[in-house]
Write a protein that holds these residues in place. Structure first.
Motif, PDB file in Angstrom:
ATOM      1  N   GLU A 196       1.081  -1.100   0.008  1.00  0.00           N
ATOM      2  CA  GLU A 196       0.049   0.054  -0.082  1.00  0.00           C
ATOM      3  C   GLU A 196       0.946   1.231   0.022  1.00  0.00           C
ATOM      4  O   GLU A 196       0.581   2.269  -0.754  1.00  0.00           O
ATOM      5  CB  GLU A 196      -0.896  -0.130   1.113  1.00  0.00           C
ATOM      6  N   ASP A 197       1.893   1.019   0.825  1.00  0.00           N
ATOM      7  CA  ASP A 197       2.902   2.435   0.955  1.00  0.00           C
ATOM      8  C   ASP A 197       3.497   2.541  -0.423  1.00  0.00           C
ATOM      9  O   ASP A 197       3.774   3.672  -1.148  1.00  0.00           O
ATOM     10  CB  ASP A 197       4.064   2.214   1.754  1.00  0.00           C
ATOM     11  N   GLY A 198       3.948   1.490  -1.164  1.00  0.00           N
ATOM     12  CA  GLY A 198       4.410   1.557  -2.468  1.00  0.00           C
ATOM     13  C   GLY A 198       3.660   2.262  -3.636  1.00  0.00           C
ATOM     14  O   GLY A 198       3.810   2.964  -4.243  1.00  0.00           O
ATOM     15  N   LYS A 199       2.196   1.881  -3.560  1.00  0.00           N
ATOM     16  CA  LYS A 199       1.114   2.411  -4.335  1.00  0.00           C
ATOM     17  C   LYS A 199       1.247   4.076  -4.391  1.00  0.00           C
ATOM     18  O   LYS A 199       1.041   4.626  -5.171  1.00  0.00           O
ATOM     19  CB  LYS A 199      -0.243   1.698  -4.185  1.00  0.00           C
ATOM     20  N   ARG A 200       0.937   4.430  -2.895  1.00  0.00           N
ATOM     21  CA  ARG A 200       1.130   5.936  -2.550  1.00  0.00           C
ATOM     22  C   ARG A 200       2.140   6.641  -3.092  1.00  0.00           C
ATOM     23  O   ARG A 200       2.087   7.599  -3.688  1.00  0.00           O
ATOM     24  CB  ARG A 200       0.807   6.046  -1.104  1.00  0.00           C
ATOM     25  N   ILE A 201       3.440   5.994  -2.752  1.00  0.00           N
ATOM     26  CA  ILE A 201       4.447   6.443  -3.460  1.00  0.00           C
ATOM     27  C   ILE A 201       4.637   6.661  -4.920  1.00  0.00           C
ATOM     28  O   ILE A 201       4.903   7.733  -5.532  1.00  0.00           O
ATOM     29  CB  ILE A 201       5.753   5.622  -2.836  1.00  0.00           C
ATOM     30  N   TRP A 214       5.154  14.820  -7.809  1.00  0.00           N
ATOM     31  CA  TRP A 214       5.564  15.337  -6.336  1.00  0.00           C
ATOM     32  C   TRP A 214       6.999  14.986  -6.158  1.00  0.00           C
ATOM     33  O   TRP A 214       7.224  14.050  -6.357  1.00  0.00           O
ATOM     34  CB  TRP A 214       4.592  15.083  -5.322  1.00  0.00           C
ATOM     35  N   GLU A 215       7.663  15.970  -5.163  1.00  0.00           N
ATOM     36  CA  GLU A 215       8.860  15.656  -4.653  1.00  0.00           C
ATOM     37  C   GLU A 215       8.758  15.111  -3.305  1.00  0.00           C
ATOM     38  O   GLU A 215       7.968  15.453  -2.659  1.00  0.00           O
ATOM     39  CB  GLU A 215       9.696  16.866  -4.610  1.00  0.00           C
ATOM     40  N   LEU A 216       9.415  13.813  -3.128  1.00  0.00           N
ATOM     41  CA  LEU A 216       9.112  13.156  -1.912  1.00  0.00           C
ATOM     42  C   LEU A 216      10.426  13.180  -1.010  1.00  0.00           C
ATOM     43  O   LEU A 216      11.293  13.071  -1.729  1.00  0.00           O
ATOM     44  CB  LEU A 216       8.786  11.547  -2.086  1.00  0.00           C
ATOM     45  N   THR A 217      10.235  13.439   0.273  1.00  0.00           N
ATOM     46  CA  THR A 217      11.542  13.279   1.297  1.00  0.00           C
ATOM     47  C   THR A 217      11.196  12.272   2.331  1.00  0.00           C
ATOM     48  O   THR A 217      10.027  11.845   2.642  1.00  0.00           O
ATOM     49  CB  THR A 217      11.609  14.659   1.845  1.00  0.00           C
ATOM     50  N   VAL A 218      12.214  11.686   2.721  1.00  0.00           N
ATOM     51  CA  VAL A 218      12.410  10.734   3.683  1.00  0.00           C
ATOM     52  C   VAL A 218      12.845  10.840   4.955  1.00  0.00           C
ATOM     53  O   VAL A 218      13.895  11.731   5.088  1.00  0.00           O
ATOM     54  CB  VAL A 218      12.888   9.606   3.369  1.00  0.00           C
ATOM     55  N   GLU A 219      12.280  10.839   6.047  1.00  0.00           N
ATOM     56  CA  GLU A 219      12.853  11.219   7.168  1.00  0.00           C
ATOM     57  C   GLU A 219      13.866  10.145   7.646  1.00  0.00           C
ATOM     58  O   GLU A 219      13.313   9.029   7.983  1.00  0.00           O
ATOM     59  CB  GLU A 219      11.700  11.449   8.459  1.00  0.00           C
ATOM     60  N   GLY A 251      12.029   6.698   8.500  1.00  0.00           N
ATOM     61  CA  GLY A 251      11.506   6.219   7.312  1.00  0.00           C
ATOM     62  C   GLY A 251      10.206   6.576   6.829  1.00  0.00           C
ATOM     63  O   GLY A 251       9.749   6.338   5.764  1.00  0.00           O
ATOM     64  N   THR A 252       9.542   7.665   7.518  1.00  0.00           N
ATOM     65  CA  THR A 252       8.400   8.409   7.111  1.00  0.00           C
ATOM     66  C   THR A 252       8.743   9.141   5.875  1.00  0.00           C
ATOM     67  O   THR A 252       9.631   9.838   5.675  1.00  0.00           O
ATOM     68  CB  THR A 252       7.857   9.238   8.325  1.00  0.00           C
ATOM     69  N   VAL A 253       7.594   8.844   4.774  1.00  0.00           N
ATOM     70  CA  VAL A 253       7.904   9.574   3.704  1.00  0.00           C
ATOM     71  C   VAL A 253       6.932  10.700   3.592  1.00  0.00           C
ATOM     72  O   VAL A 253       5.648  10.391   3.816  1.00  0.00           O
ATOM     73  CB  VAL A 253       7.538   8.615   2.249  1.00  0.00           C
ATOM     74  N   ILE A 267       2.826  10.264   3.662  1.00  0.00           N
ATOM     75  CA  ILE A 267       1.972   9.418   2.588  1.00  0.00           C
ATOM     76  C   ILE A 267       2.465   7.764   2.875  1.00  0.00           C
ATOM     77  O   ILE A 267       1.614   6.987   2.610  1.00  0.00           O
ATOM     78  CB  ILE A 267       2.131   9.819   1.403  1.00  0.00           C
ATOM     79  N   ALA A 268       3.448   7.750   3.337  1.00  0.00           N
ATOM     80  CA  ALA A 268       4.053   6.148   3.481  1.00  0.00           C
ATOM     81  C   ALA A 268       4.911   6.035   4.356  1.00  0.00           C
ATOM     82  O   ALA A 268       5.659   7.011   5.255  1.00  0.00           O
ATOM     83  CB  ALA A 268       4.286   5.827   1.924  1.00  0.00           C
TER      84      ALA A 268
END
Length: 54
Positions: free
Chosen positions: A15-20, A28-33, A37-39, A48-49
């Motif tokens: 599900e996370d993969g689908k949202r990403i 969208w530009e995504l960042t990871v904490e 590991g929060t996206v 989101i994931a």
């Protein structure tokens, strides 16, 4: 925070993969904490994931 890189950041669930994938497709530009590991999605500051590093 790091920029999301699909070569090293693996979605925690399908599900996370689908949202990403959807967010990237929308441009969208995504960042990871680094610690959690929060996206996060771009300027919307929305979680989101989750992902893990390779």
């Amino acid at each position: 925070m790091q920029r999301f890189n699909p070569d090293i950041h693996i979605p925690a669930t399908q599900e996370d993969g689908k949202r990403i994938e959807q967010a990237l497709w929308e441009g969208w530009e995504l960042t990871v904490e680094a610690g959690t590991g929060t996206v996060w999605i771009g300027s919307r500051e929305e979680k989101i994931a989750a992902c893990v590093k390779k």
